[in-house]
Design an enzyme around this catalytic site. Structure first.
Site, PDB file in Angstrom:
ATOM      1  CD  GLU A 119      -3.193   0.282   1.879  1.00  0.00           C
ATOM      2  OE1 GLU A 119      -3.780  -0.642   2.282  1.00  0.00           O
ATOM      3  OE2 GLU A 119      -3.724   1.305   2.776  1.00  0.00           O
ATOM      4  CE  LYS A 160     -11.669   2.679   2.284  1.00  0.00           C
ATOM      5  NZ  LYS A 160     -11.088   3.983   3.053  1.00  0.00           N
ATOM      6  CG  HIS A 200       6.611 -30.202   1.386  1.00  0.00           C
ATOM      7  ND1 HIS A 200       6.631 -30.443   0.840  1.00  0.00           N
ATOM      8  CD2 HIS A 200       7.166 -29.282   2.571  1.00  0.00           C
ATOM      9  CE1 HIS A 200       8.298 -30.641   2.140  1.00  0.00           C
ATOM     10  NE2 HIS A 200       8.298 -30.267   3.387  1.00  0.00           N
TER      11      HIS A 200
HETATM   12  O1  PA5 Z   1      -2.713   1.750   6.333  1.00  0.00           O
HETATM   13  C1  PA5 Z   1      -4.178   2.270   5.674  1.00  0.00           C
HETATM   14  O2  PA5 Z   1      -4.028   3.782   5.834  1.00  0.00           O
HETATM   15  C2  PA5 Z   1      -5.061   1.462   5.406  1.00  0.00           C
HETATM   16  O3  PA5 Z   1      -5.183   0.708   4.878  1.00  0.00           O
HETATM   17  C3  PA5 Z   1      -6.256   1.610   6.380  1.00  0.00           C
HETATM   18  O4  PA5 Z   1      -5.646   1.587   7.628  1.00  0.00           O
HETATM   19  C4  PA5 Z   1      -7.408   0.958   6.578  1.00  0.00           C
HETATM   20  O5  PA5 Z   1      -7.668   0.947   4.946  1.00  0.00           O
HETATM   21  C5  PA5 Z   1      -8.396   1.487   7.543  1.00  0.00           C
HETATM   22  O6  PA5 Z   1      -8.900   2.390   7.724  1.00  0.00           O
HETATM   23  P1  PA5 Z   1      -9.423   2.737   9.097  1.00  0.00           P
HETATM   24  O7  PA5 Z   1      -7.993   2.515  10.325  1.00  0.00           O
HETATM   25  O8  PA5 Z   1      -9.372   4.858   8.956  1.00  0.00           O
HETATM   26  O9  PA5 Z   1     -10.137   1.974   9.736  1.00  0.00           O
END
Ligand code: PA5
Length: 475
Positions: free
Chosen positions: A299, A442, A328
């Protein structure tokens, strides 16, 4: 391996011999290639150093600036341990993967199945999905009357987490009436999103996700520290471990800064076509650390625009494997498939248990020879076997060794990966702290659900124009 003067545990070690041409031969990275990136590496280091604690680098200061919040976490955790027999984290992505990884690393591998007196803390679940069967299954094994829910969302509005919030507040109101709010502890951003408003409205005990700490960089703040403390983990030792790694990474010289060296090597490897990094811990305790790393790396680095607005499509794909299980399953591909992977082995020096293999089957030499050895020897022999097979096949690999798995070494490891990711983002000249690519799905899913707000209505119209599906392609 040296002991860290701060956390009093041995330091974790990064061994990149098998990345380098001196060991791997022509498919390895030469010191000249590393030297060619010296200026870029120094600049990456300097940019991270200069912005420490600012903007989205707020997490770099977490090992040092949380004294008051740690005291609050410890006090609240002690109360939760006394009052509840089950503790459930509601969160997703960066609000879940750290707590899962740390619990798996530092607590008993069958923690929930242990009798209460051996566990010492409540049973622990992290609901990081909205699969209805999983939700129904959770209700079958918990009693909401004796459960504490930690709702974690930095943005305070993530659909998955907020739908879980609605489900459990409804269940709590039915089960415990007016006391329902006492079962909820929130961890969220201070000034945006709905969860902070709900927190104030209902008087929930809460923790704040500090500014400048994005989801995937949040394990060392209340997001990760509170669930860990509830389950009896020494969070101060984790933070000391992180500080110890921070101290080891105070140089712009790659030879003096393991995270910077790692970022440079992965950068060069990716340039050479190693578009995949398979993280393969040889320890079940570190199985979910690989999951946590995968999110952090993917990410943060998967981006289509540079900081100065130029189009790009960058990011090495992280994948996870478990030693020896995946020998394996995946190893055949790693040794003979395309030359597109770096394999990161994670080794544990001393396991917390030793299991001897009894003698027996004397008539079968290949079985009998195992007798008298330990599973500890066998797992390490297999790790070395994999390392050798990769070397022989000309595949880049590296080994991170944790002398032992404890809160100090886990703190070091997580901070090492975070810092490496930040440097890698600098080398790639991208923003390693945003995630615009996640937003599209989203918004589209809210549109599918029929949210009436303008932005979702517009998305519905846009989606209606996508190409029609042909029956020809449906079998
Ligand atoms: O790393 C990130 O920013 C994302 O993976 C968020 O943690 C995830 O989308 C969840 O977001 P939030 O903590 O706002 O619910």
């Amino acid at each position: 391996m040296e002991d860290c003067k701060m956390c009093m545990v041995p330091q974790i070690q990064l061994d990149v011999n098998h990345m380098m041409s001196a060991t791997l031969g022509e498919r390895g990275i030469s010191e000249q290639e590393v030297a060619a990136l010296r200026d870029a590496a120094e600049k990456a280091y300097e940019n991270v150093r200069a912005h420490r604690g600012q903007g989205w680098l707020g997490w770099t200061e977490l090992p040092y600036n949380q004294e008051a919040v740690i005291a609050d976490i410890e006090k609240t955790a002690a109360e939760v341990r006394k009052q509840f027999d089950t503790f459930v984290v509601l969160g997703i992505g960066g609000s879940a993967l750290g707590p899962i990884a740390v619990q798996q690393a530092l607590n008993h591998l069958h923690y929930n199945e242990l009798p209460a007196e051996k566990r010492g803390g409540p049973r622990f679940y992290v609901e990081d999905n909205i699969d209805p069967e999983r939700m129904a299954a959770l209700f079958d094994v918990i009693d909401v009357k004796t459960t504490c829910f930690n709702v974690i969302t930095k943005s305070g509005g993530t659909a998955e987490t907020m739908s879980q919030y609605l489900i459990f507040t409804d269940a709590l109101k039915k089960a415990v009436g007016d006391d329902w709010a006492k079962h909820i502890i929130t961890t969220t951003g201070a000034d945006r999103g709905n969860l902070i408003k709900l927190t104030r409205e209902n008087g929930f005990k809460h923790f704040i996700v500090p500014d400048g700490v994005g989801g995937r960089y949040s394990e060392m703040c209340p997001v990760g520290l509170f669930p860990a403390a509830v389950c009896g983990i020494d969070i101060r030792a984790m933070l000391k471990g992180a500080a110890c790694m921070d101290k080891r990474c105070q140089s712009g010289d790659v030879w003096q800064n393991p995270a910077l060296m790692e970022a440079v090597l992965q950068y060069i490897a990716t340039e050479r076509g190693m578009n995949v990094q398979a993280v393969m811990p040889y320890a079940d305790s570190l199985k979910y650390m690989a999951d946590w790393f995968c999110q952090l790396w993917a990410e943060s680095l998967g981006k289509n625009v540079t900081r100065d607005g130029k189009p790009c499509n960058v990011g090495q794909t992280p994948t996870k494997a478990l030693g020896v299980t995946d020998q394996h399953s995946q190893l055949q591909l790693y040794t003979e498939g395309p030359y597109d992977k770096v394999i990161t082995l994670i080794k544990v020096g001393a396991f917390r248990s030793t299991v001897e293999i009894p003698h027996g089957c004397e008539e079968f030499h290949d079985v009998a020879f195992l007798g008298g050895k330990t599973l500890n020897q066998l797992i390490e022999a297999e790790r070395q076997g994999t390392e050798y097979a990769l070397l022989k096949a000309g595949r880049m690999s590296q080994t991170i060794t944790l002398p032992c798995v404890n809160a100090g070494t886990i703190g070091q490891l997580m901070y090492f990966f975070e810092l490496t990711t930040a440097y890698e983002g600098e080398l790639l000249n991208i923003d390693a702290f945003n995630q615009p690519g996640v937003e599209e799905s989203k918004v589209a899913s809210y549109a599918v659900l029929g949210n009436e707000a303008e932005k979702y209505r517009a998305k519905q119209e846009e989606m209606a124009k996508r190409p029609a599906l042909s029956d020809k392609y449906i079998f």
